[in-house]
Design a protein around this motif. Structure first.
Motif, PDB file in Angstrom:
ATOM      1  N   VAL A 116      46.326  -0.972 -48.710  1.00 43.86           N
ATOM      2  CA  VAL A 116      46.526  -1.820 -47.534  1.00 43.86           C
ATOM      3  C   VAL A 116      47.041  -3.219 -47.857  1.00 43.86           C
ATOM      4  N   PRO A 117      46.488  -3.939 -48.832  1.00 37.81           N
ATOM      5  CA  PRO A 117      46.987  -5.303 -49.098  1.00 37.81           C
ATOM      6  C   PRO A 117      48.486  -5.342 -49.411  1.00 37.81           C
ATOM      7  N   PHE A 118      48.970  -4.361 -50.173  1.00 35.31           N
ATOM      8  CA  PHE A 118      50.395  -4.299 -50.503  1.00 35.31           C
ATOM      9  C   PHE A 118      51.229  -4.065 -49.250  1.00 35.31           C
ATOM     10  N   VAL A 119      50.814  -3.108 -48.423  1.00 36.74           N
ATOM     11  CA  VAL A 119      51.572  -2.788 -47.213  1.00 36.74           C
ATOM     12  C   VAL A 119      51.553  -3.966 -46.242  1.00 36.74           C
ATOM     13  N   ARG A 120      50.414  -4.645 -46.124  1.00 31.48           N
ATOM     14  CA  ARG A 120      50.321  -5.813 -45.238  1.00 31.48           C
ATOM     15  C   ARG A 120      51.271  -6.916 -45.687  1.00 31.48           C
ATOM     16  N   ALA A 121      51.292  -7.199 -46.994  1.00 31.07           N
ATOM     17  CA  ALA A 121      52.170  -8.244 -47.520  1.00 31.07           C
ATOM     18  C   ALA A 121      53.634  -7.883 -47.296  1.00 31.07           C
ATOM     19  N   LEU A 122      53.972  -6.616 -47.541  1.00 32.27           N
ATOM     20  CA  LEU A 122      55.353  -6.165 -47.339  1.00 32.27           C
ATOM     21  C   LEU A 122      55.732  -6.224 -45.868  1.00 32.27           C
ATOM     22  N   PHE A 123      54.788  -5.913 -44.996  1.00 30.50           N
ATOM     23  CA  PHE A 123      55.004  -5.974 -43.553  1.00 30.50           C
ATOM     24  C   PHE A 123      55.351  -7.401 -43.124  1.00 30.50           C
ATOM     25  N   LEU A 124      54.603  -8.374 -43.619  1.00 27.51           N
ATOM     26  CA  LEU A 124      54.874  -9.776 -43.281  1.00 27.51           C
ATOM     27  C   LEU A 124      56.234 -10.225 -43.802  1.00 27.51           C
TER      28      LEU A 124
END
Length: 252
Positions: free
Chosen positions: A228-236
């Protein structure tokens, strides 16, 4: 030959980004228009859709194997998206594109602010119990996003991810997986237009599809492995790129 190699590199990058958080079109479509400026726009869009549809299908297949999918929400959303994508495409000429860009820009800015400000947004996967209300909401979301994808398009995957998190308490990983499955429906709807009308450059589309698939498999692997942290950062990051692109389009 050089053109195909360049486009395959961009297709790989587009597949990787799109598999995790959507937005592959931001990479692949400009590449096609810049490398093949003499080709008809409809043919370039059809070629892009063939490549991205293949990548999306493989990304969805990988996610389904590794992430538990709430089919009770995803299936009605995908069906509604499929139907409304046709409606959106049919009404393109009736809605001024000049009105769409600023409206979408405002929505994406609000999404970015909300996601950044709410640190726990999409951090935990606590899906709601699936009842009639949730299924109806999934239909509304799928229909609205399908209509938008047919009408305009940029940020479709990002909107889906945001709404799956906000409305159904998914985390980023499950929201991204669910978004891919809904994207398949809108891709199929688009291909049902582009292929019969001959708007696909197959000599370009086939190698691009292969590299988009490789990128999608890589992006899915990274999303599942890093969580999740990776996907959240990439999303932003993707939202910031979308904001920049839409702002630039409004100014030029």
């Amino acid at each position: 030959m050089v053109d195909i190699v360049v486009l395959c590199v961009f297709a790989f990058a587009a597949g990787l980004i799109d598999a995790a958080v959507g937005g592959g079109g931001l990479i692949q479509i400009p590449a096609l228009f810049n490398v093949l400026p003499a080709s008809p726009p409809a043919a370039l869009l059809g070629t892009n859709k063939v490549a991205s549809a293949c990548g999306t299908a493989f990304a969805a297949r990988s996610f389904v194997r590794k992430v538990v999918i709430d089919w009770g929400l995803v299936v009605p959303a995908a069906c509604a998206a499929f139907a409304m994508a046709f409606v959106g495409a049919a009404t393109v000429s009736l809605v001024p594109q000049g009105l769409m860009r600023p409206a979408v820009l405002v929505l994406i800015v609000l999404m970015a602010i909300y996601t950044f400000w709410k640190k726990d947004f999409g951090a935990l996967h606590k899906p709601m119990r699936i009842g009639t209300r949730e299924k109806l909401l999934a239909i509304v979301i799928g229909g609205a996003i399908g209509f938008y994808d047919g009408l305009f398009g940029p940020g479709t995957g990002s909107f889906l991810i945001f709404l799956f998190i906000r409305c159904f308490a998914f985390d980023f990983l499950h929201a991204s997986a669910s978004a891919k499955l809904v994207n398949i429906a809108t891709n199929v709807a688009a291909l049902m237009f582009f292929i019969p009308t001959g708007n696909v450059l197959y000599l370009i589309a086939i190698p691009m599809a292969a590299f988009n698939i490789l990128g999608a498999l890589t992006g899915t692997w990274l999303a599942v492995r890093k969580g999740v942290p990776f996907v959240r950062a990439l999303f932003l990051v993707l939202l910031l790129i979308l904001i920049g692109k839409l702002s630039y389009d409004l100014l030029v």
